[in-house]
Design an enzyme around this catalytic site. Structure first.
Site, PDB file in Angstrom:
ATOM      1  N   HIS A 110      -2.252  -3.961   4.825  1.00 43.98           N
ATOM      2  CA  HIS A 110      -1.877  -3.676   6.214  1.00 43.98           C
ATOM      3  C   HIS A 110      -3.092  -3.455   7.105  1.00 43.98           C
ATOM      4  CE1 HIS A 110      -2.545   0.774   5.903  1.00 43.98           C
ATOM      5  NE2 HIS A 110      -2.406   0.480   4.623  1.00 43.98           N
ATOM      6  N   ASP A 119       0.613   3.713   1.795  1.00 41.83           N
ATOM      7  CA  ASP A 119       0.694   4.192   3.178  1.00 41.83           C
ATOM      8  C   ASP A 119       2.156   4.246   3.648  1.00 41.83           C
ATOM      9  OD1 ASP A 119       0.662   3.978   6.184  1.00 41.83           O
ATOM     10  OD2 ASP A 119      -1.502   3.959   5.834  1.00 41.83           O
ATOM     11  N   CYS A 135       0.854  -1.169   0.000  1.00 40.57           N
ATOM     12  CA  CYS A 135       0.000   0.000   0.000  1.00 40.57           C
ATOM     13  C   CYS A 135       0.905   1.239   0.000  1.00 40.57           C
ATOM     14  CB  CYS A 135      -0.897   0.009   1.230  1.00 40.57           C
ATOM     15  SG  CYS A 135      -1.954   1.479   1.326  1.00 40.57           S
ATOM     16  N   CYS A 149      -5.996   0.340   6.797  1.00 41.25           N
ATOM     17  CA  CYS A 149      -5.796   0.922   5.469  1.00 41.25           C
ATOM     18  C   CYS A 149      -6.939   1.865   5.108  1.00 41.25           C
ATOM     19  CB  CYS A 149      -5.700  -0.194   4.435  1.00 41.25           C
ATOM     20  SG  CYS A 149      -5.290   0.426   2.794  1.00 41.25           S
TER      21      CYS A 149
HETATM   22 ZN   LIG Z   1      -3.271   1.306   2.987  1.00 43.27          ZN
END
Ligand SMILES: [Zn+2]
Length: 502
Positions: free
Chosen positions: A235, A168, A166, A246
């Site tokens: 995640h 992130d 991701c 997420c």
């Molecule tokens: Zn994420």
């Protein structure tokens, strides 16, 4: 949220001309470095503390580089109307941070004070670029139990690994820290919001790797019975499951895993349909509070399930008091049980070895987080310092360092970028700071015109970002810096840098 101040134990800097010397951030780092490999101060028989210590030292250097910016600007700001301020400030920034700031950023008159927002963003982006050019040694995990890890991975059936985490920032360290896979075997790491990679683009990546194998036998011959492995990384948060997970999947771990599993299955099916070939896929989850992974071990038919996985937090506890060899046997057995096969099943042994390898590597990271952060990270949420768009930057990895979203144009990943802008806006704007965005593209210097082509792409993407977030740009809280670089060389070239910070 004062990100810089909330980070504990940031080391002091000692500036010596152009070199910057960092003191170790945590007690025990130096002694762990000198300790023999076998003695595990982290308390887990499978933890490789020497690799962890090297990673920690790198993390401390990265943290310290960014942590130095705000205190310096705070010291400079009240002096801005003193005589000769621009020259003095320029020298102090160079000595402390290691780069030059354009003179117009430091020139003030009584009616036009210092634009601290712009200066801050410039310093964050310049620090990140300096760290890329610093070219950290990424070979810390090059060996596994004394053997070359790249060769081991190939021997167990995989010639290339493609990882999609991701976007992130808490997954910023996924390759070097969380999975500890040697970069030599990783052909691509592209981040997307929710890890929702493009199947067609991944198929092209597969084709590039396979063409090279057939044409040049790199890294092995096309006829060798090894596979391209695509790892998807979603995640979740063990501390705050319903909010800390997420954002792209509503903080729902099952939804994140399910959507990513579907994408992985589509990629496998596409390789089969177009080329009649087999690619391997693996679904991995990361608990962003502890860095412990979940490995969804494929069964005999190669199928994975959202609900069937090994949680490395459990495995960590189960093996922490065992002798080293017994702990390894335990991992082997747990992986076989999860796959639903016997521990000596030949058909699945390559993938089972790989799952065990990742679990064992991750035990070192879980142990490191326990040792250095007392079990889980104090900053469970976001503390990213910048947004990186365009091609991925692997050279500087650290949890929560950057929100990275790969794209050639804003249109293809506008949703990803919106999430990144939202995160950085909430972090920086309340503190009166701008949002630093790095547009980064790589090119192959052997291809005529490639540099000009990516430079145009970088400029276009920069302009499109400024247009999409025009009101933020007008408020002076958006700072976009565009750079290109040749292949994996560490040297960056700025595109229209004079204009960017004007
Ligand atoms: Zn994420």
């Amino acid at each position: 949220v004062n990100v810089v101040a909330s980070r504990p134990g940031v080391p002091h800097r000692a500036a010596r001309g152009r070199r910057i010397v960092f003191a170790p951030r945590f007690h025990g780092v130096e002694s762990a470095l000198q300790a023999p490999r076998s003695s595990s101060s982290s308390g887990h028989p499978l933890a490789d503390d020497s690799v962890s210590a090297g990673l920690r030292r790198r993390a401390a250097e990265i943290d310290a580089a960014f942590a130095a910016i705000e205190p310096l600007l705070r010291r400079l700001s009240p002096r801005q109307f003193e005589d000769d301020f621009a020259a003095r400030a320029s020298a102090e920034i160079r000595a402390a941070l290691g780069f030059d700031v354009p003179a117009d950023h430091l020139t003030t008159t009584w009616s036009t004070p210092l634009d601290v927002k712009a200066l801050y963003a410039h310093c964050v982006l310049a620090t990140f670029c300096r760290l890329i050019e610093r070219a950290f040694d990424r070979g810390l995990s090059a060996s596994s139990d004394g053997e070359n890890a790249e060769e081991l991975i190939r021997r167990w059936g995989f010639h290339a690994i493609d990882i999609t985490p991701c976007a992130d920032g808490r997954l910023s360290g996924v390759v070097d820290y969380i999975l500890r896979v040697p970069p030599a075997v990783v052909v691509s790491v592209k981040s997307h919001a929710g890890a929702m990679f493009d199947v067609e683009a991944t198929l092209r990546q597969w084709e590039v790797v396979e063409l090279e194998r057939w044409r040049t036998s790199t890294p092995n011959a096309g006829t060798a019975p090894t596979r391209f492995l695509k790892i998807g990384v979603y995640h979740f948060s063990s501390v705050d499951p319903s909010h800390g997970g997420c954002a792209a999947h509503g903080s729902d771990a099952n939804r994140a895993a399910g959507a990513l599993l579907e994408r992985l299955e589509q990629f496998e099916a596409a390789v089969k349909a177009i080329h009649g070939s087999e690619a391997a896929t693996l679904l991995v989850g990361v608990d962003t509070d502890t860095d412990a992974i979940r490995v969804h071990v494929p069964d005999r038919a190669g199928r994975m399930a959202v609900a069937r996985y090994i949680d490395n937090r459990d495995l960590f506890e189960r093996t922490r008091n065992l002798p080293r060899e017994t702990a390894k046997d335990e991992i082997r057995q747990v992986v076989a049980d999860c796959a639903g096969v016997a521990a000596d099943d030949a058909q699945t042994e390559g993938m089972r070895w790989l799952c065990g390898y990742l679990l064992k590597n991750n035990i070192s990271q879980v142990a490191a987080v326990q040792a250095w952060h007392g079990g889980s990270y104090a900053d469970g949420g976001h503390t990213e310092r910048l947004i990186v768009v365009g091609d991925p930057v692997d050279a500087v990895q650290l949890r929560n360092l950057a929100f990275q979203a790969q794209m050639d144009t804003v249109e293809e990943a506008a949703g990803d970028l919106d999430i990144g802008i939202k995160i950085l806006r909430e972090l920086n704007v309340p503190r009166g700071l701008a949002i630093p965005i790095l547009v980064h593209f790589q090119y192959d210097s052997r291809i005529p015109g490639a540099r000009e082509s990516v430079a145009r792409r970088a400029r276009r993407l920069k302009d499109a970002i400024l247009a999409r977030y025009a009101s933020l740009a007008a408020q002076g809280v958006l700072h976009v810096h565009a750079v290109v670089r040749a292949g994996n060389e560490s040297q960056l070239a700025a595109i229209e840098s004079a204009e960017v910070f004007a």
